[in-house]
Design a protein around this motif. Structure first.
Motif, mmCIF file in Angstrom:
data_model
loop_
_atom_site.group_PDB
_atom_site.id
_atom_site.type_symbol
_atom_site.label_atom_id
_atom_site.label_comp_id
_atom_site.label_asym_id
_atom_site.label_seq_id
_atom_site.Cartn_x
_atom_site.Cartn_y
_atom_site.Cartn_z
ATOM 1 N N ALA A 1 33.482 15.891 26.117
ATOM 2 C CA ALA A 1 34.581 16.548 25.404
ATOM 3 C C ALA A 1 34.222 17.993 25.088
ATOM 4 N N VAL A 2 33.007 18.224 24.624
ATOM 5 C CA VAL A 2 32.576 19.589 24.315
ATOM 6 C C VAL A 2 32.520 20.417 25.598
ATOM 7 N N GLU A 3 32.066 19.821 26.669
ATOM 8 C CA GLU A 3 32.026 20.516 27.959
ATOM 9 C C GLU A 3 33.438 20.912 28.412
ATOM 10 N N ALA A 4 34.402 20.030 28.209
ATOM 11 C CA ALA A 4 35.791 20.332 28.573
ATOM 12 C C ALA A 4 36.314 21.518 27.759
ATOM 13 N N ILE A 5 35.952 21.564 26.495
ATOM 14 C CA ILE A 5 36.370 22.686 25.644
ATOM 15 C C ILE A 5 35.698 23.968 26.129
ATOM 16 N N ARG A 6 34.414 23.868 26.423
ATOM 17 C CA ARG A 6 33.678 25.044 26.894
ATOM 18 C C ARG A 6 34.303 25.612 28.170
ATOM 19 N N GLU A 7 34.764 24.744 29.049
ATOM 20 C CA GLU A 7 35.378 25.201 30.294
ATOM 21 C C GLU A 7 36.697 25.931 30.047
ATOM 22 N N ARG A 8 37.365 25.611 28.964
ATOM 23 C CA ARG A 8 38.686 26.212 28.688
ATOM 24 C C ARG A 8 38.649 27.344 27.679
ATOM 25 N N VAL A 9 37.593 27.432 26.901
ATOM 26 C CA VAL A 9 37.600 28.340 25.759
ATOM 27 C C VAL A 9 37.749 29.813 26.152
ATOM 28 N N GLU A 10 37.258 30.186 27.297
ATOM 29 C CA GLU A 10 37.379 31.589 27.708
ATOM 30 C C GLU A 10 38.774 31.920 28.220
ATOM 31 N N THR A 11 39.392 30.986 28.921
ATOM 32 C CA THR A 11 40.698 31.264 29.524
ATOM 33 C C THR A 11 41.861 30.873 28.629
ATOM 34 N N GLU A 12 41.676 29.869 27.789
ATOM 35 C CA GLU A 12 42.748 29.392 26.911
ATOM 36 C C GLU A 12 42.225 29.119 25.502
ATOM 37 N N PRO A 13 41.734 30.160 24.833
ATOM 38 C CA PRO A 13 41.146 29.921 23.510
ATOM 39 C C PRO A 13 42.133 29.349 22.495
ATOM 40 N N SER A 14 43.382 29.766 22.556
ATOM 41 C CA SER A 14 44.354 29.245 21.585
ATOM 42 C C SER A 14 44.548 27.742 21.745
ATOM 43 N N MET A 15 44.399 27.245 22.969
ATOM 44 C CA MET A 15 44.507 25.805 23.222
ATOM 45 C C MET A 15 43.338 25.054 22.578
ATOM 46 N N CYS A 16 42.208 25.725 22.439
ATOM 47 C CA CYS A 16 40.998 25.085 21.918
ATOM 48 C C CYS A 16 40.864 25.180 20.398
ATOM 49 N N LEU A 17 41.658 26.006 19.760
ATOM 50 C CA LEU A 17 41.539 26.199 18.312
ATOM 51 C C LEU A 17 41.642 24.903 17.494
ATOM 52 N N GLY B 1 25.790 19.343 13.511
ATOM 53 C CA GLY B 1 24.526 18.758 13.096
ATOM 54 C C GLY B 1 24.337 17.327 13.531
ATOM 55 N N ALA B 2 25.328 16.747 14.192
ATOM 56 C CA ALA B 2 25.280 15.311 14.488
ATOM 57 C C ALA B 2 25.219 14.991 15.971
ATOM 58 N N SER B 3 24.773 15.929 16.779
ATOM 59 C CA SER B 3 24.735 15.668 18.212
ATOM 60 C C SER B 3 23.434 16.197 18.799
ATOM 61 N N THR B 4 23.318 16.157 20.104
ATOM 62 C CA THR B 4 22.092 16.560 20.780
ATOM 63 C C THR B 4 21.982 18.079 20.878
ATOM 64 N N THR B 5 20.788 18.556 21.210
ATOM 65 C CA THR B 5 20.541 19.994 21.322
ATOM 66 C C THR B 5 21.432 20.639 22.376
ATOM 67 N N VAL B 6 21.603 19.980 23.506
ATOM 68 C CA VAL B 6 22.456 20.536 24.563
ATOM 69 C C VAL B 6 23.889 20.672 24.060
ATOM 70 N N VAL B 7 24.361 19.673 23.367
ATOM 71 C CA VAL B 7 25.715 19.730 22.822
ATOM 72 C C VAL B 7 25.802 20.808 21.748
ATOM 73 N N HIS B 8 24.750 20.981 20.942
ATOM 74 C CA HIS B 8 24.741 22.053 19.937
ATOM 75 C C HIS B 8 24.956 23.406 20.601
ATOM 76 N N GLN B 9 24.290 23.622 21.716
ATOM 77 C CA GLN B 9 24.428 24.893 22.425
ATOM 78 C C GLN B 9 25.868 25.105 22.876
ATOM 79 N N ASP B 10 26.485 24.079 23.432
ATOM 80 C CA ASP B 10 27.879 24.198 23.874
ATOM 81 C C ASP B 10 28.818 24.385 22.688
ATOM 82 N N ILE B 11 28.572 23.669 21.612
ATOM 83 C CA ILE B 11 29.399 23.810 20.408
ATOM 84 C C ILE B 11 29.284 25.240 19.884
ATOM 85 N N ALA B 12 28.062 25.736 19.796
ATOM 86 C CA ALA B 12 27.844 27.089 19.292
ATOM 87 C C ALA B 12 28.555 28.118 20.161
#
Length: 173
Positions: free
Chosen positions: A34-50, A61-72
């Protein structure tokens, strides 16, 4: 037929709904796609991701380091686009950065704080100062008998470091 050719946007809303459901799942392994899907869209459709900002914040704080990086990364991109929508995440972001000083997500989270700070500097500074004061108050912990133990330096240094980095970035802009 009636309704043919009418764009209702249901594909996008269904996809967003599915993504939000995955972010809400108890199973941590469902968060990453799910976070990866958001990351793929956040640059082209940020309003959709808000609408995902509160869920992303809760997973920080509740996921893995890789997911933290994508969330950040997503939060930083969204803060650049809509800082006021990300502003409620500032307390959690500041706490996460201070509690995880060596996280690979740190740079993106500092960028996020800086983007919010450009619109809401008082909010960012208030939380950075609160964390700094809390950490200074905890510099010495007492045990049950009131004796002083070793200072807790890492958190204090980190809070001050975060504070300085955000201030320096805000001053440069």
């Amino acid at each position: 037929m009636e309704g043919e050719g009418t764009d209702t946007g249901t594909d996008e809303s269904l996809e967003l709904g599915r993504t939000l459901a995955q972010l809400s799942a108890d199973e941590v392994e469902r968060h990453a796609p799910a976070v990866e899907a958001i990351r793929e869209r956040v640059e082209t459709e940020p309003s959709m991701c808000l609408p995902t900002v509160p869920k992303l914040r809760s997973l920080l704080g509740a996921s893995t380091t890789v997911v933290h990086q994508d969330i950040a990364y997503c939060l930083a991109q969204l803060a650049t686009e809509a800082p006021n929508d990300v502003a409620p995440s500032v307390p959690d972001i500041v706490s996460f950065v201070v509690e995880n000083p060596s996280t690979p997500a740190r740079d993106d989270l500092l960028e996020c704080l800086t983007a919010v700070g450009e619109q809401r500097p008082e909010l960012v500074m208030e939380h950075l100062e609160r964390v700094t004061l809390e950490n200074e108050a905890r510099t010495f912990e007492g045990d049950d008998e009131g004796s002083v133990t070793e200072p807790i330096e890492a958190d204090s240094v980190t809070a001050a470091d975060v504070h300085e980095q955000v201030l320096a970035t805000l001053e440069q802009r």
